[in-house]
Design a protein around this motif. Structure first.
Motif, PDB file in Angstrom:
ATOM      1  N   UNK A  17     -32.190 -41.083 -19.914  1.00  0.00           N
ATOM      2  CA  UNK A  17     -31.609 -42.408 -19.729  1.00  0.00           C
ATOM      3  C   UNK A  17     -30.467 -42.596 -20.719  1.00  0.00           C
ATOM      4  N   UNK A  18     -29.281 -42.983 -20.201  1.00  0.00           N
ATOM      5  CA  UNK A  18     -28.104 -43.248 -21.016  1.00  0.00           C
ATOM      6  C   UNK A  18     -27.688 -44.700 -20.822  1.00  0.00           C
ATOM      7  N   UNK A  19     -26.952 -45.229 -21.789  1.00  0.00           N
ATOM      8  CA  UNK A  19     -26.405 -46.573 -21.677  1.00  0.00           C
ATOM      9  C   UNK A  19     -24.967 -46.463 -21.195  1.00  0.00           C
ATOM     10  N   UNK A  20     -24.697 -46.997 -19.981  1.00  0.00           N
ATOM     11  CA  UNK A  20     -23.360 -46.904 -19.399  1.00  0.00           C
ATOM     12  C   UNK A  20     -22.358 -47.692 -20.239  1.00  0.00           C
ATOM     13  N   UNK A  21     -21.305 -47.008 -20.676  1.00  0.00           N
ATOM     14  CA  UNK A  21     -20.231 -47.678 -21.401  1.00  0.00           C
ATOM     15  C   UNK A  21     -20.384 -47.608 -22.904  1.00  0.00           C
ATOM     16  N   UNK A  22     -21.539 -47.172 -23.399  1.00  0.00           N
ATOM     17  CA  UNK A  22     -21.697 -47.072 -24.840  1.00  0.00           C
ATOM     18  C   UNK A  22     -21.193 -45.716 -25.311  1.00  0.00           C
ATOM     19  N   UNK A  23     -20.337 -45.711 -26.280  1.00  0.00           N
ATOM     20  CA  UNK A  23     -19.724 -44.469 -26.725  1.00  0.00           C
ATOM     21  C   UNK A  23     -20.681 -43.631 -27.549  1.00  0.00           C
ATOM     22  N   UNK A  24     -20.567 -42.319 -27.408  1.00  0.00           N
ATOM     23  CA  UNK A  24     -21.358 -41.386 -28.215  1.00  0.00           C
ATOM     24  C   UNK A  24     -20.376 -40.395 -28.825  1.00  0.00           C
ATOM     25  N   UNK A  25     -19.599 -40.874 -29.765  1.00  0.00           N
ATOM     26  CA  UNK A  25     -18.639 -40.003 -30.416  1.00  0.00           C
ATOM     27  C   UNK A  25     -17.673 -39.392 -29.437  1.00  0.00           C
ATOM     28  N   UNK A  26     -17.508 -38.081 -29.554  1.00  0.00           N
ATOM     29  CA  UNK A  26     -16.620 -37.350 -28.648  1.00  0.00           C
ATOM     30  C   UNK A  26     -17.426 -36.483 -27.697  1.00  0.00           C
ATOM     31  N   UNK A  27     -18.497 -37.008 -27.201  1.00  0.00           N
ATOM     32  CA  UNK A  27     -19.377 -36.240 -26.315  1.00  0.00           C
ATOM     33  C   UNK A  27     -18.753 -36.134 -24.929  1.00  0.00           C
ATOM     34  N   UNK A  28     -18.334 -34.928 -24.559  1.00  0.00           N
ATOM     35  CA  UNK A  28     -17.684 -34.719 -23.258  1.00  0.00           C
ATOM     36  C   UNK A  28     -18.685 -34.875 -22.107  1.00  0.00           C
ATOM     37  N   UNK A  29     -19.934 -34.520 -22.382  1.00  0.00           N
ATOM     38  CA  UNK A  29     -20.937 -34.653 -21.329  1.00  0.00           C
ATOM     39  C   UNK A  29     -21.153 -36.124 -20.994  1.00  0.00           C
ATOM     40  N   UNK A  30     -21.269 -36.958 -22.041  1.00  0.00           N
ATOM     41  CA  UNK A  30     -21.429 -38.388 -21.807  1.00  0.00           C
ATOM     42  C   UNK A  30     -20.245 -38.941 -21.033  1.00  0.00           C
ATOM     43  N   UNK A  31     -19.034 -38.538 -21.399  1.00  0.00           N
ATOM     44  CA  UNK A  31     -17.839 -39.011 -20.704  1.00  0.00           C
ATOM     45  C   UNK A  31     -17.858 -38.603 -19.234  1.00  0.00           C
ATOM     46  N   UNK A  32     -18.310 -37.369 -18.964  1.00  0.00           N
ATOM     47  CA  UNK A  32     -18.371 -36.891 -17.583  1.00  0.00           C
ATOM     48  C   UNK A  32     -19.388 -37.695 -16.780  1.00  0.00           C
ATOM     49  N   UNK A  33     -20.568 -37.957 -17.365  1.00  0.00           N
ATOM     50  CA  UNK A  33     -21.598 -38.732 -16.673  1.00  0.00           C
ATOM     51  C   UNK A  33     -21.079 -40.125 -16.339  1.00  0.00           C
ATOM     52  N   UNK A  34     -20.427 -40.760 -17.311  1.00  0.00           N
ATOM     53  CA  UNK A  34     -19.903 -42.103 -17.087  1.00  0.00           C
ATOM     54  C   UNK A  34     -18.842 -42.091 -15.990  1.00  0.00           C
ATOM     55  N   UNK A  35     -17.991 -41.061 -16.003  1.00  0.00           N
ATOM     56  CA  UNK A  35     -16.906 -40.983 -15.028  1.00  0.00           C
ATOM     57  C   UNK A  35     -17.430 -40.870 -13.601  1.00  0.00           C
ATOM     58  N   UNK A  36     -18.405 -40.011 -13.383  1.00  0.00           N
ATOM     59  CA  UNK A  36     -18.887 -39.780 -12.018  1.00  0.00           C
ATOM     60  C   UNK A  36     -19.845 -40.871 -11.555  1.00  0.00           C
ATOM     61  N   UNK A  37     -20.513 -41.533 -12.499  1.00  0.00           N
ATOM     62  CA  UNK A  37     -21.493 -42.554 -12.115  1.00  0.00           C
ATOM     63  C   UNK A  37     -20.900 -43.949 -11.994  1.00  0.00           C
ATOM     64  N   UNK A  38     -19.787 -44.210 -12.667  1.00  0.00           N
ATOM     65  CA  UNK A  38     -19.245 -45.571 -12.708  1.00  0.00           C
ATOM     66  C   UNK A  38     -18.954 -46.161 -11.337  1.00  0.00           C
ATOM     67  N   UNK A  39     -18.470 -45.385 -10.330  1.00  0.00           N
ATOM     68  CA  UNK A  39     -18.256 -46.006  -9.014  1.00  0.00           C
ATOM     69  C   UNK A  39     -19.533 -46.515  -8.361  1.00  0.00           C
ATOM     70  N   UNK A  40     -20.693 -46.031  -8.817  1.00  0.00           N
ATOM     71  CA  UNK A  40     -21.961 -46.400  -8.193  1.00  0.00           C
ATOM     72  C   UNK A  40     -22.664 -47.528  -8.930  1.00  0.00           C
ATOM     73  N   UNK A  41     -22.130 -47.940 -10.085  1.00  0.00           N
ATOM     74  CA  UNK A  41     -22.778 -48.963 -10.897  1.00  0.00           C
ATOM     75  C   UNK A  41     -21.987 -50.258 -10.858  1.00  0.00           C
ATOM     76  N   UNK A  42     -22.697 -51.370 -10.951  1.00  0.00           N
ATOM     77  CA  UNK A  42     -22.060 -52.672 -10.805  1.00  0.00           C
ATOM     78  C   UNK A  42     -21.407 -53.160 -12.092  1.00  0.00           C
ATOM     79  N   UNK A  43     -21.981 -52.845 -13.248  1.00  0.00           N
ATOM     80  CA  UNK A  43     -21.450 -53.401 -14.495  1.00  0.00           C
ATOM     81  C   UNK A  43     -21.716 -52.450 -15.650  1.00  0.00           C
ATOM     82  N   UNK A  44     -20.908 -52.612 -16.685  1.00  0.00           N
ATOM     83  CA  UNK A  44     -21.093 -51.839 -17.902  1.00  0.00           C
ATOM     84  C   UNK A  44     -22.338 -52.331 -18.631  1.00  0.00           C
ATOM     85  N   UNK A  45     -22.876 -51.474 -19.474  1.00  0.00           N
ATOM     86  CA  UNK A  45     -24.074 -51.840 -20.198  1.00  0.00           C
ATOM     87  C   UNK A  45     -25.351 -51.566 -19.436  1.00  0.00           C
ATOM     88  N   UNK A  46     -25.209 -51.028 -18.201  1.00  0.00           N
ATOM     89  CA  UNK A  46     -26.375 -50.712 -17.372  1.00  0.00           C
ATOM     90  C   UNK A  46     -26.995 -49.398 -17.838  1.00  0.00           C
TER      91      UNK A  46
END
Length: 638
Positions: A5-34
């Protein structure tokens, strides 16, 4: 299966994996912080609540070549053992490695999939379409490299015997034509037929989709290509009517089928439209051994986390090409198909689906529509399963689109012929004789589809078209379903004095129970035979006057969506197709039993002594609503 479980929109340093997850999942989520809940199943990562994966995992090949003479075996990793081998970048279509992969799929199928083999009739000669396009030999990747080359339209009967023996393979193209305003259909007509045979066709003159088909055919080392717009003579004086009936053999005997899934029409092409080749997001992980050495030096495979693009259901089955009415049978009849989609290339055969990413998968329709020897699955199934299979086929087909709605009855001809043979019965116009007769007649307008009505198709006054009877769903535009009728609990009335007689009964033998059956080996497909009658003979009954018509109509599913209008309305009749069986050991009280009926209305008389009826809909009614004591009228439904 594992979950993170990750927090959408919360930064984790320079984690490229987190950035990739957020990028591909954001079109499917309604709001940040989910909260994002990711589940790993095998090599795929799924966002909770979504059926398709959002990310895919790949590992590089299991060994690393350290020198020409030394190969170090892969270190054992329990997690890596469950992950698909592959690479994040896909090959560009103009590269030889791309076509080498596609060729490998076909050769592997040739070698290892006996169920996908070509089955020619024992005629002594390969059975070929009437005309083919000879694309010649040699290889080119683009139109520029083709130069001034030509291809030639050839008749197959006079082809040299040596050519037939050495290279009788051909590839068939499945593609959308597109609107004539936006696409050059490049049709063969009586006016240009001779020149295309004599002088050939310049490759540079071909519209892009047809030209891409030539490129693929040559790249795969196949000499002949079949394209409907070129190999069938189009126009009022053409041979479409004859050739359309041969689609069963054209697609089932093809060496392979090319499906231009990402093309809009004949002029758009499909090779250059695979936009995501080499462009999807991914993160590469440099896995470390426990001693701290890098993956590159240890032989440990690299791990890639990539944007997921393996989705055969969405890209192919639910894709735009498969919304075309003609394509359903092209896919079902093909032994194997290369699907060129916008995301990647897929290879489908009887053993399943292969992806350009190197993933292997099964699809939920492969057992039926992906059957290379359709309908083997139906032959191996119970009677009930056969019924469900043809219902799936016809309901799916009825929702597809046609440029010309009058093609609805012929664009499924190849599949219908196969089913008639498989069921060992007569049949046509979407209806099968024998044990399937009653159920196949009881189709209805699909009430689940918004604004869905069955609109009669107006067939042109031309010899290639013919009368399609009102009792067939092929006479209408609109989406159908079948009545929900329990198995083994219905007494069917067809063949008896009180019920229906098949339009083909006069050509069949009668069983002792009065039902029509065909002598062994004499099954016939009847759709489109202009010299045959398509009249259903039936006993029609009236509804009891004690039951308000308004109440009866709440049970009727009208084909047109509502009761027929007119100044005086239409005098309704019903034809009992089947009746619920009474419980064992109990006296039959037909008034309490469910009756499955066709609802019909009178048409204008076509002669002095004959009054014809037309189908209006279907219903499941209690027997007490139908006058079964009065005199029934013998009618003809056309």
């Amino acid at each position: 299966m594992s979950t993170r479980i990750l927090r959408f929109g919360s930064g984790i340093g320079n984690c490229h994996i987190h950035d990739l997850v957020v990028r591909v999942c954001s079109p499917m989520l309604r709001k940040r912080g989910t909260d994002i809940e990711i589940q790993r199943i095998g090599s795929n990562l799924f966002l909770k609540g979504h059926a398709s994966p959002v990310l895919s995992l790949y590992k590089s090949p299991p060994t690393t070549v350290l020198s020409p003479a030394v190969v170090r075996p892969q270190a054992r990793h329990s997690v890596l053992d469950t992950i698909q081998i592959g690479f994040p970048d896909l090959q560009q279509v103009h590269l030889s490695t791309y076509f080498a992969l596609v060729s490998h799929w076909i050769q592997d199928c040739n070698t290892n999939h006996s169920q996908c083999g070509r089955r020619d009739p024992s005629t002594g000669r390969p059975l070929l379409p009437t005309r083919l396009i000879d694309v010649g030999r040699g290889d080119f990747r683009t139109i520029e490299s083709a130069g001034g080359e030509t291809v030639r339209l050839v008749f197959t009967p006079p082809m040299p015997e040596d050519d037939l023996k050495t290279d009788a393979r051909y590839i068939a193209l499945s593609h959308p034509w597109g609107s004539a305003q936006n696409h050059n259909h490049f049709c063969t007509t009586r006016q240009n037929l001779a020149s295309r045979i004599r002088d050939g066709i310049a490759i540079a003159d071909l519209p892009a989709t047809l030209r891409d088909a030539v490129i693929v055919t040559r790249a795969l080392g196949v000499r002949y290509l079949w394209i409907d717009t070129i190999c069938i003579v189009q126009g009022a004086d053409g041979d479409f009517d004859t050739e359309a009936r041969l689609m069963e053999t054209v697609f089932s005997l093809a060496y392979c089928v090319i499906a231009a899934s990402c093309a809009d029409g004949t002029s758009s092409g499909f090779l250059s439209k695979q936009k995501l080749h080499g462009r999807r997001d991914f993160v590469a992980l440099d896995l470390m051994e426990t001693n701290g050495s890098s993956a590159e030096n240890s032989g440990t495979p690299s791990l890639y986390i990539c944007e997921a693009i393996d989705d055969f259901q969405r890209h192919v089955i639910d894709g735009p090409l498969n919304k075309r009415g003609w394509v359903l049978q092209e896919r079902a009849l093909a032994r194997r198909t290369i699907h060129f989609t916008q995301w990647q290339t897929y290879f489908e055969c009887g053993a399943g689906v292969r992806c350009e990413t190197l993933t292997k998968m099964q699809n939920n329709q492969a057992a039926f529509l992906g059957d290379p020897n359709f309908p083997t699955v139906a032959l191996q199934s119970s009677k009930g399963a056969r019924i469900r299979l043809y219902e799936l086929l016809y309901t799916t087909y009825s929702g597809l689109h046609f440029t010309k709605s009058c093609d609805r009855s012929i664009a499924i001809a190849g599949l219908e012929q196969r089913l008639v043979k498989a069921f060992d019965t007569h049949g046509g116009y979407g209806v099968f004789d024998g044990p399937f007769f009653g159920r196949s007649l009881l189709w209805k307008r699909d009430e689940r589809v918004p604004r869905n009505v069955m609109r009669p198709i107006t067939f042109p006054l031309h010899e290639r078209y013919y009368h399609v009877p009102t009792w067939s769903w092929m006479a209408y535009e609109g989406v159908i379903a079948f009545m929900e009728i329990p198995f083994d609990s219905v007494e069917w009335q067809h063949g008896s004095e009180e019920g229906l007689s098949s339009p083909w009964t006069t050509s069949l033998e009668e069983d002792n129970d009065g039902s029509a059956s065909s002598p062994s080996g004499s099954v016939v497909w009847h759709t489109g035979k202009a010299n045959e009658q398509t009249v259903l003979k039936a006993m029609a009954r009236v509804f009891l006057e004690s039951v308000p018509l308004s109440e009866i109509e709440t049970k009727i599913v009208y084909d047109a969506g509502e009761a027929p209008g007119g100044k005086d309305g239409v005098e309704l009749r019903c034809v009992i197709v089947g009746r619920q069986k009474s419980s064992k050991g109990q006296a039959t009280n037909w008034t309490l039993l469910e009756h499955y009926v066709l609802v019909v209305g009178r048409k204008r008389a076509s002669s002095k002594n004959t009054t014809y009826y037309r189908r209006l809909g279907v219903a499941a009614l209690p027997g007490r609503w139908i006058d079964q004591d009065g005199l029934a009228q013998r009618i003809s439904i056309i």
